[in-house]
Design an enzyme around this catalytic site. Sequence first.
Site, PDB file in Angstrom:
ATOM      1  N   ARG A  38       0.800  -1.215   0.000  1.00 53.63           N
ATOM      2  CA  ARG A  38       0.000   0.000   0.000  1.00 53.63           C
ATOM      3  C   ARG A  38       0.842   1.278   0.000  1.00 53.63           C
ATOM      4  O   ARG A  38       0.598   2.191  -0.795  1.00 53.63           O
ATOM      5  CB  ARG A  38      -0.948   0.026   1.220  1.00 53.63           C
ATOM      6  CG  ARG A  38      -1.989  -1.083   1.230  1.00 53.63           C
ATOM      7  CD  ARG A  38      -2.949  -1.017   0.035  1.00 53.63           C
ATOM      8  NE  ARG A  38      -3.536   0.298  -0.130  1.00 53.63           N
ATOM      9  CZ  ARG A  38      -4.550   0.791   0.608  1.00 53.63           C
ATOM     10  NH1 ARG A  38      -5.065   0.057   1.583  1.00 53.63           N
ATOM     11  NH2 ARG A  38      -5.038   1.993   0.390  1.00 53.63           N
ATOM     12  N   TYR A  77      19.014  -1.573   9.084  1.00 52.58           N
ATOM     13  CA  TYR A  77      18.678  -0.659  10.172  1.00 52.58           C
ATOM     14  C   TYR A  77      19.915  -0.022  10.792  1.00 52.58           C
ATOM     15  O   TYR A  77      19.914   1.179  11.114  1.00 52.58           O
ATOM     16  CB  TYR A  77      17.863  -1.388  11.244  1.00 52.58           C
ATOM     17  CG  TYR A  77      16.470  -1.751  10.791  1.00 52.58           C
ATOM     18  CD1 TYR A  77      15.488  -0.775  10.645  1.00 52.58           C
ATOM     19  CD2 TYR A  77      16.130  -3.071  10.503  1.00 52.58           C
ATOM     20  CE1 TYR A  77      14.209  -1.100  10.227  1.00 52.58           C
ATOM     21  CE2 TYR A  77      14.848  -3.404  10.078  1.00 52.58           C
ATOM     22  CZ  TYR A  77      13.894  -2.419   9.946  1.00 52.58           C
ATOM     23  OH  TYR A  77      12.633  -2.732   9.521  1.00 52.58           O
ATOM     24  N   LYS A 119       0.820   4.936  13.278  1.00 48.53           N
ATOM     25  CA  LYS A 119       0.197   4.988  14.594  1.00 48.53           C
ATOM     26  C   LYS A 119       0.234   3.601  15.232  1.00 48.53           C
ATOM     27  O   LYS A 119       0.250   2.600  14.494  1.00 48.53           O
ATOM     28  CB  LYS A 119      -1.237   5.491  14.487  1.00 48.53           C
ATOM     29  CG  LYS A 119      -2.199   4.613  13.683  1.00 48.53           C
ATOM     30  CD  LYS A 119      -2.098   4.841  12.224  1.00 48.53           C
ATOM     31  CE  LYS A 119      -3.024   3.987  11.407  1.00 48.53           C
ATOM     32  NZ  LYS A 119      -2.663   3.954  10.021  1.00 48.53           N
TER      33      LYS A 119
END
Length: 356
Positions: A38, A77, A119
């Site tokens: 998405r 990372y 969120k």
Amino acid sequence: MALEDAFTNFTERDWERKSPDGTVRLAVIGVGGFARNRALPGIADSTYCETTTLVTSSPDRTRTVADSFDIPNVIDYDGFLAGDHAAAYDAAYVATPNALHGTYATVAADRGKHVICEKPLDTSLETAQEIVDACADAGVTLMTAYRLQVEPTVRRTRELVRHGGIGDVAQIHGTFSNPLLDHADPDTWRLDPDLAGGGALVDLGVYPLNTTRFLLDCDPDGVYATTHSSGEPFDPVDEHVSFQLEFPTGATAACTASFNAHANSRLELIGTDGMVTIASPFGGVVPQEIVVESGDLRMEYTGPPVDEVREEFDYFGYCVLTDTDPEPDGPDGLADLRVVEAAYESAKTGRRVGLE
């Protein structure tokens, strides 16, 4: 506002008042299912954002994803934390498990990069406040990724409520259920309380929570909640949650969320003079189907398809390029976390918990 005029300009970007030049170059941190399926397509279709860097635990396996979206940089990372390719991006989209949001958002802010963070902002109010403070100290934009705040159905409904189209809102009913194990393994991080910070409430319940606050333009002053888990693998978190919000206007919101129930989402606002019902607002692809009743009038409306994820990134990019404060900002994310923590306290104690 005349009811028949409520959705005349359904897809209007009322926030877009300029036509800024350029794009915001994004580092997408965390390349999970939502990012791949998405977020990356939405960014690619957007006007004001582009992805230039992917941050992942498996750079070799992510090369195919990068190539499919013509993304030049793929780092791990540790490389991001070390500042690798920092000159290649202007902002970071943090899409890691919740407990890692603070680490990457604050590093990005300290590096002078804008931040759009999924969120909840983090698993604790304290760490979320650190994100807000870091972005404020660095003078960079912080947006909490509440995409429904830029989704046309929700924005047009807020306008209708603001103009008194259904009178004073008295009751709101919001529900979001999604059978987690239909698309995830039992060892998913969403069932690890240390990584997720909770279960159905923090993953699904935040949608009706934040959307209700957005539509009413008001924060609740009390919450009562109950949670339930039926057994493994849901035992460590809340499998089902029900919570009631009380607002200083006198309105109440009854919300439910579930990790283990038939997929469903619905939002209903009942006012003194009418009601609004939105079909499937929280499921990721809003069908733009809405029913409004006011007095003797009843209107069913289906708007044109709109990719809310693309709208979200265009809104973020627009805010950065025009130095505009986003509505779903850091304090908006903090407000939801205060309610979430109060809801878990209520579920534990069996009592209503007041909110300042």
